[in-house]
Motif scaffolding. Structure first.
Motif, PDB file in Angstrom:
ATOM      1  N   LYS A 178       3.328   6.031   9.580  1.00  0.00           N
ATOM      2  CA  LYS A 178       2.538   7.257   9.632  1.00  0.00           C
ATOM      3  C   LYS A 178       3.067   8.230  10.676  1.00  0.00           C
ATOM      4  CE  LYS A 178      -1.497   5.348   7.594  1.00  0.00           C
ATOM      5  NZ  LYS A 178      -0.881   4.027   7.340  1.00  0.00           N
ATOM      6  N   ASP A 231       0.830  -1.210   0.000  1.00  0.00           N
ATOM      7  CA  ASP A 231       0.000   0.000   0.000  1.00  0.00           C
ATOM      8  C   ASP A 231       0.862   1.257   0.000  1.00  0.00           C
ATOM      9  OD1 ASP A 231      -2.262  -1.470  -0.039  1.00  0.00           O
ATOM     10  OD2 ASP A 231      -2.741  -1.241   2.098  1.00  0.00           O
ATOM     11  N   GLU A 263       4.834  17.110  -1.378  1.00  0.00           N
ATOM     12  CA  GLU A 263       3.712  18.016  -1.133  1.00  0.00           C
ATOM     13  C   GLU A 263       2.379  17.268  -1.101  1.00  0.00           C
ATOM     14  OE1 GLU A 263       5.294  22.286  -2.752  1.00  0.00           O
ATOM     15  OE2 GLU A 263       4.134  21.054  -4.129  1.00  0.00           O
ATOM     16  N   ASP A 264       2.209  16.326  -2.037  1.00  0.00           N
ATOM     17  CA  ASP A 264       0.964  15.542  -2.058  1.00  0.00           C
ATOM     18  C   ASP A 264       0.796  14.773  -0.759  1.00  0.00           C
ATOM     19  OD1 ASP A 264       0.531  16.457  -4.565  1.00  0.00           O
ATOM     20  OD2 ASP A 264       1.205  14.632  -5.595  1.00  0.00           O
ATOM     21  N   LEU A 265       1.877  14.140  -0.304  1.00  0.00           N
ATOM     22  CA  LEU A 265       1.805  13.343   0.909  1.00  0.00           C
ATOM     23  C   LEU A 265       1.465  14.219   2.108  1.00  0.00           C
ATOM     24  CD1 LEU A 265       4.881  11.038   0.309  1.00  0.00           C
ATOM     25  CD2 LEU A 265       2.492  10.368   0.250  1.00  0.00           C
ATOM     26  N   GLN A 266       2.002  15.435   2.093  1.00  0.00           N
ATOM     27  CA  GLN A 266       1.695  16.337   3.207  1.00  0.00           C
ATOM     28  C   GLN A 266       0.205  16.670   3.238  1.00  0.00           C
ATOM     29  OE1 GLN A 266       3.617  20.284   3.213  1.00  0.00           O
ATOM     30  NE2 GLN A 266       3.772  20.020   5.417  1.00  0.00           N
ATOM     31  N   ASN A 267      -0.349  16.943   2.067  1.00  0.00           N
ATOM     32  CA  ASN A 267      -1.776  17.258   2.006  1.00  0.00           C
ATOM     33  C   ASN A 267      -2.636  16.071   2.394  1.00  0.00           C
ATOM     34  OD1 ASN A 267      -1.128  19.795   1.149  1.00  0.00           O
ATOM     35  ND2 ASN A 267      -1.322  19.284  -1.032  1.00  0.00           N
ATOM     36  N   GLU A 268      -2.232  14.877   1.923  1.00  0.00           N
ATOM     37  CA  GLU A 268      -3.039  13.687   2.178  1.00  0.00           C
ATOM     38  C   GLU A 268      -2.964  13.226   3.615  1.00  0.00           C
ATOM     39  OE1 GLU A 268      -2.481  10.170  -0.504  1.00  0.00           O
ATOM     40  OE2 GLU A 268      -2.358  11.812  -1.962  1.00  0.00           O
ATOM     41  N   LEU A 269      -1.743  13.236   4.174  1.00  0.00           N
ATOM     42  CA  LEU A 269      -1.537  12.615   5.475  1.00  0.00           C
ATOM     43  C   LEU A 269      -1.348  13.637   6.594  1.00  0.00           C
ATOM     44  CD1 LEU A 269       1.046   9.933   4.270  1.00  0.00           C
ATOM     45  CD2 LEU A 269      -1.412   9.632   4.479  1.00  0.00           C
ATOM     46  N   ARG A 289       2.472  24.029  -7.885  1.00  0.00           N
ATOM     47  CA  ARG A 289       3.077  22.740  -8.234  1.00  0.00           C
ATOM     48  C   ARG A 289       4.120  22.927  -9.313  1.00  0.00           C
ATOM     49  NH1 ARG A 289       1.041  18.281  -6.441  1.00  0.00           N
ATOM     50  NH2 ARG A 289       1.716  16.863  -8.050  1.00  0.00           N
ATOM     51  N   LEU A 328       1.438   4.290  -2.697  1.00  0.00           N
ATOM     52  CA  LEU A 328       1.222   5.671  -2.251  1.00  0.00           C
ATOM     53  C   LEU A 328       2.339   6.592  -2.747  1.00  0.00           C
ATOM     54  CD1 LEU A 328      -0.528   7.492  -0.328  1.00  0.00           C
ATOM     55  CD2 LEU A 328       1.120   6.951   1.461  1.00  0.00           C
TER      56      LEU A 328
END
Lengths: 343, 348
Positions: free
Chosen positions: A176, A140, A202-208, B274, A144
């Motif tokens: 996590k 998983d 950046e995506d991971l920061q927003n998601e998690l 981005r 991610l």
């Protein structure tokens, strides 16, 4: 500074002096003051960028926060708990919440372990049971971070630099964590791959809802990902502030010089751009200049800079600087109506 | 032996190929590269790791071992062809006619010899002078590149210099015989920004003074924007775009160049939400993708009706010396740049 309700990490007067010993008896003859009284706070969900030239102590600071090395003085408070002198056994459960991304994706992954073993190691070390087994959890995480879950059984050498950095990030994310210290996460990567990894972070920061401390020497990368930025010089934070105010009106002459030294990818900038040219190299941290450590290279230095050490002072809202003669002051005085200029 | 006439250009590469046979297959590091460079001009070569930029310059200096590298094509330097020239002729040119600044000065200098000795050695090979004259010259050169107290530091060993000073000493060494062609391979990558700015200034001043031809190899578009007259973008061992610095920055026509420009966070623009990375990874030089090497990563490949994966595009002139290796017709490329890419780079 007032306690912020969402404070995740607070560093106070943190110092690390590496002793220099000589002879059979290991007599100490001096100390490299790699980090010398650094203080800052990190709020949940934000990204703090730490920039500076090589030898300024930014990497040591990262390692002190995660207690990979022991501080000489000062304290690190994580989620309201002082972890500076916590024993390793008490610290271990906390390590779940605090992880590190390393600079070199080649030396930070064990070449004899498969990706599955590397990314699954945190589960095994922390003794965490996952719902569908470790393998499933690892796969998983791999998807991610944009890796193919079928790569579970491959070895690091089968991957490119960018993919390896993703494996490192996957391992970091396994449990996590709340706080991630990223030490030069993209500097070993090619330009086109750098952008992929920056976007991923950046995506991971927003998601998690992660909190980052990003340590880097590349000022444009740091501006891109940070909310606040701290500038270090010879083991001290010389300026810290919101990204916007720090980059548009830097207060410390050093910050100003750093920014003006970055080559701009626009040929039109070749002429007409005012450049601040610093002379010489960064002095040795073994024998740092007294008082203001920047005075040997500073064009504004006066007598007071050689005798009195400037302290970090808040000159604009959330923007602190340690300098006797800060830059860009007239602008602040004329535009900011009296409030908030001192705090 | 080649019979082509010498060209009027100071340096001209014609269809240079440098291939390395390995157990896994033939590595085509440089595959058909041509360019020219005049005295007093600066050429920037940009590309990612493995694009063949360093291999090209080592080839120009004749530093590849002929036993494990297959070099073909022509390199004309001031009327002399170098690929077919005997080794001792090329050796005689190195240092005097052409010199190189390497990326990592610590591994490029000999740790057992003092900085001074290393400069003196090179100088005395090309100039019949006494040791003391050569030493004076070495001190002179170190002073010119901004080493403080050069008369004392000349006797230091490389490890006693800081990174920035070592790079200066490398430049002093490269310039000691006034080379007419200077190749700088990532000269500032290992340095901090404030020192990088000093070194770039220094190189610009010295080039002006010696009127030498300069090739600067880097992955940093900021560095080439500051120094170059012309820029050559390499990808997968080939030149994919060549033009004046203004062409490359203001009217780039190759999707890879667009990708490079979109990948970089820039200090001179408002921060973007981005970055626009290029998807995928650079190609392996053993199994270069069929057709255009960039096709697996190119967002516009489908517009060429299958050509991009079927046929290797030629490097063709778009306008005024600006050359592009792409299957899309020039008009289409320009309209994509104007309507899609440029606004995205500027507003985001």
């Amino acid at each position: 500074m007032s306690e912020h309700p969402d404070m995740l990490l607070s560093v106070k007067d943190l110092s690390k002096h590496f002793p220099i010993t000589t002879g059979l008896l290991k007599r100490q003859v001096g100390a490299v003051k790699a980090v010398d009284g650094v203080s800052f706070d990190v709020v949940k969900g934000e990204t703090l960028g730490v920039v500076g030239e090589s030898g300024c102590g930014k990497t040591t600071t990262g390692r002190l926060i995660t207690r990979l090395i022991e501080p000489t003085a000062g304290k690190v408070v994580f989620e309201g708990e002082d972890i500076t002198h916590m024993s390793q056994s008490r610290l271990r459960p906390l390590r779940r919440d605090m992880q590190m991304i390393f600079q070199d994706p080649y030396s930070s992954l064990n070449p004899r372990h498969t990706v599955g073993t590397i990314v699954g190691a945190p589960f095994r070390i922390q003794g965490i049971k996952t719902e569908h087994g470790i393998k499933r959890a690892v796969q998983d995480i791999l998807s991610l971070v944009g890796l193919n879950p079928e790569h579970y059984n491959r070895y690091p050498h089968e991957f490119s630099g960018g993919q390896r950095q993703r494996i490192g990030i996957a391992r970091t994310l396994a449990l996590k964590p709340k706080l991630i210290i990223a030490d030069e996460p993209v500097s070993a990567l090619d330009v086109s791959i750098q952008a992929q990894v920056v976007n991923l972070l950046e995506d991971l920061q927003n998601e998690l809802g992660l909190t980052y401390v990003v340590i880097a020497h590349d000022l444009s990368v740091v501006r891109h990902i940070s909310d606040r930025v701290a500038v270090m010089y010879l083991g001290k934070v010389v300026e810290i502030g919101g990204r916007k105010s720090l980059y548009s009106s830097p207060l410390h002459p050093y910050t100003n010089a750093l920014l003006s030294a970055v080559p701009i990818p626009d040929p039109a900038n070749r002429t007409g751009r005012e450049r601040i040219r610093l002379q010489g190299d960064v002095p040795s941290p073994l024998n740092p200049p007294p008082a203001c450590r920047f005075h040997t290279r500073c064009w504004k230095a006066q007598e007071v800079c050689k005798t009195v050490e400037p302290v970090l002072t808040e000159l604009a809202s959330g923007h602190q600087v340690a300098c006797h003669f800060p830059e860009n002051m007239p602008v602040l005085e004329t535009t900011a109506p009296a409030e908030n200029t001192t705090a | 032996m080649t019979v082509s006439p010498a060209t009027d250009a100071f340096l001209e590469l014609r269809d240079l190929r440098i291939h390395f046979p390995t157990d896994d297959g033939l590595v085509k590091s440089v595959d058909g590269l041509s360019y020219r460079l005049d005295r007093g001009k600066t050429l920037g070569i940009v590309g990612e790791s493995g694009s063949g930029k360093s291999v090209t310059s080592l080839g120009v200096l004749g530093l590849h071992n002929r036993r494990n590298a297959q070099v073909s094509g022509e390199i004309w330097l001031d009327g002399l062809e170098l690929v077919s020239a005997p080794e001792d002729v090329v050796r005689g040119l190195r240092g005097k006619k052409m010199a190189m600044i390497f990326q990592d000065p610590l591994s490029a200098m000999h740790p057992y010899y003092t900085i001074g000795n290393q400069i003196i050695e090179a100088y005395r090979i090309h100039n019949k002078v006494s040791k003391s004259v050569a030493r004076k010259h070495a001190i002179d050169m170190l002073g010119r590149v901004g080493i403080p107290q050069p008369d004392r530091r000349v006797d230091d060993y490389p490890h006693e210099f800081s990174g920035g000073m070592r790079q200066r000493a490398m430049i002093a060494m490269a310039l000691s015989c006034d080379p007419e062609l200077l190749i700088a391979d990532e000269p500032t990558t290992a340095l901090d920004v404030t020192v990088q700015a000093q070194i770039l200034d220094l190189m610009r001043d010295l080039q002006r003074e010696f009127d030498s031809a300069l090739i600067i190899i880097t992955h940093d578009l900021g560095v080439v924007a500051e120094l170059s007259d012309d820029i050559l973008v390499m990808y997968g061992g080939k030149c994919i775009e060549y033009g004046s610095t203004d062409d490359i920055f203001y009217n780039p026509e190759h999707p890879y160049t667009w990708g490079l420009l979109g990948s970089m966070p820039r200090l001179d623009r408002e921060p973007t939400d981005r970055l626009q990375p290029i998807k995928g990874t650079p190609p392996s030089l053993i199994n270069v993708p069929p057709g255009c090497a960039f096709s697996p990563r190119c967002p516009y490949g489908s517009r060429t009706g299958g050509l991009s994966t079927g046929e290797v595009p030629e490097l063709t002139e778009s306008r005024g010396g600006h050359k592009v290796r792409c299957h899309m017709p020039p008009a289409e490329r320009r309209s994509i740049w104007e309507s899609d890419v440029k606004p995205m780079l500027e507003t985001t």
